[in-house]
Design a protein around this motif. Structure first.
Motif, short mmCIF file in Angstrom:
data_model
loop_
_atom_site.label_atom_id
_atom_site.label_comp_id
_atom_site.label_asym_id
_atom_site.label_seq_id
_atom_site.Cartn_x
_atom_site.Cartn_y
_atom_site.Cartn_z
N UNK A 72 46.28 35.71 45.64
CA UNK A 72 45.16 36.12 44.78
C UNK A 72 44.19 37.00 45.58
N UNK A 73 43.84 36.55 46.79
CA UNK A 73 42.91 37.33 47.62
C UNK A 73 43.50 38.68 47.98
N UNK A 74 44.78 38.72 48.30
CA UNK A 74 45.42 39.99 48.65
C UNK A 74 45.37 40.98 47.48
N UNK A 75 45.60 40.49 46.29
CA UNK A 75 45.57 41.38 45.12
C UNK A 75 44.15 41.92 44.91
N UNK A 76 43.13 41.06 45.09
CA UNK A 76 41.76 41.52 44.92
C UNK A 76 41.31 42.40 46.07
N UNK A 77 41.79 42.15 47.27
CA UNK A 77 41.28 42.90 48.42
C UNK A 77 42.02 44.21 48.67
N UNK A 78 43.32 44.25 48.40
CA UNK A 78 44.06 45.49 48.66
C UNK A 78 44.78 46.04 47.44
N UNK A 79 44.74 45.32 46.34
CA UNK A 79 45.38 45.80 45.11
C UNK A 79 46.89 45.60 45.15
N UNK A 80 47.58 46.38 44.34
CA UNK A 80 49.02 46.24 44.24
C UNK A 80 49.77 47.50 44.67
N UNK A 91 29.73 43.40 36.66
CA UNK A 91 30.02 42.59 35.47
C UNK A 91 31.48 42.76 35.05
N UNK A 92 31.94 44.00 35.00
CA UNK A 92 33.34 44.25 34.65
C UNK A 92 34.26 43.63 35.71
N UNK A 93 33.89 43.78 36.98
CA UNK A 93 34.70 43.20 38.05
C UNK A 93 34.75 41.68 37.91
N UNK A 94 33.62 41.04 37.58
CA UNK A 94 33.58 39.59 37.42
C UNK A 94 34.48 39.14 36.27
N UNK A 95 34.45 39.90 35.17
CA UNK A 95 35.33 39.58 34.04
C UNK A 95 36.80 39.71 34.43
N UNK A 96 37.12 40.75 35.20
CA UNK A 96 38.49 40.96 35.65
C UNK A 96 38.94 39.83 36.58
N UNK A 97 38.06 39.42 37.48
CA UNK A 97 38.38 38.32 38.39
C UNK A 97 38.65 37.04 37.59
N UNK A 98 37.74 36.70 36.68
CA UNK A 98 37.90 35.49 35.89
C UNK A 98 39.17 35.55 35.04
N UNK A 99 39.38 36.68 34.37
CA UNK A 99 40.55 36.79 33.50
C UNK A 99 41.85 36.64 34.28
N UNK A 100 41.93 37.29 35.42
CA UNK A 100 43.17 37.19 36.19
C UNK A 100 43.34 35.80 36.78
N UNK A 101 42.26 35.18 37.23
CA UNK A 101 42.37 33.82 37.74
C UNK A 101 42.82 32.85 36.66
N UNK A 102 42.26 32.99 35.46
CA UNK A 102 42.65 32.12 34.34
C UNK A 102 44.15 32.23 34.08
N UNK A 103 44.67 33.44 34.05
CA UNK A 103 46.09 33.62 33.75
C UNK A 103 46.98 33.10 34.87
#
Length: 171
Positions: free
Chosen positions: A155-163, A121-133
């Motif tokens: 976007x996929x790179x940030x979600x899959x390997x981070x920063x 749930x937290x991950x889903x909120x983070x995905x949505x929030x970052x995509x919105x921005x």
């Protein structure tokens, strides 16, 4: 503005929509369906493209949807925010449906071994929030061309390997 842009009479508009809220609700419902149609279930069969390619295609489809419908994105992120309780409730319901869709995808990814153990749930909120921005900032300029493939890949790179750089860990 809608009546003027559509070049129709006010009475014609109200034949289809009883109010601006009714139009807004129709737009939101339409958008949920369009987003859900963009997302394909990741298949792990031998003949399927890699999971990364499938995820990239999903993200690219969502980015392209909003690129082609920038006015809808503007309504979601700016126009309808704070108008009144009815609009706020409809918008909250829209985002709840999107979070639910993302969360179900993450849980499925966990069962497939693609998503690490986490609070989905937290991950889903983070995905949505970052995509919105990202979408809001990138698509705000209606005249700017967007490379949807490059944006989806970032976007996929940030979600899959981070920063963090390779090999760096934060104790």
């Amino acid at each position: 503005d809608i009546i003027k842009s559509a070049a129709i009479a006010r009475g014609t508009f109200y034949l289809y929509f009883s109010s601006k809220r009714a139009l807004f609700e129709e737009i939101i419902d339409f958008l949920v369906i369009k987003i859900q149609r963009c997302i394909r279930t990741v298949r792990m069969s031998v003949d399927a493209p890699s999971a990364r390619q499938q995820l990239l295609a999903n993200i690219e489809a969502v980015v392209a949807l909003f690129d082609q419908n920038r006015a809808l994105l503007s309504i979601l992120l700016e126009g309808a925010v704070g108008l009144d309780k009815g609009f706020a409730d409809k918008l909250a319901g829209f985002y709840a449906q999107i979070v639910d869709t993302i969360e179900r995808s993450l849980k499925r990814g966990q069962t497939m071994g693609l998503v690490r153990a986490c609070d989905t749930h937290i991950a889903a909120l983070a995905v949505l929030g970052s995509l919105k921005e990202v979408l809001h900032d990138t698509l705000r300029d209606t005249s700017a061309e967007v490379d949807t493939h490059r944006l989806a890949r970032e976007i996929l790179d940030i979600f899959s390997v981070g920063v963090l750089a390779d090999g760096v860990s934060i104790p």
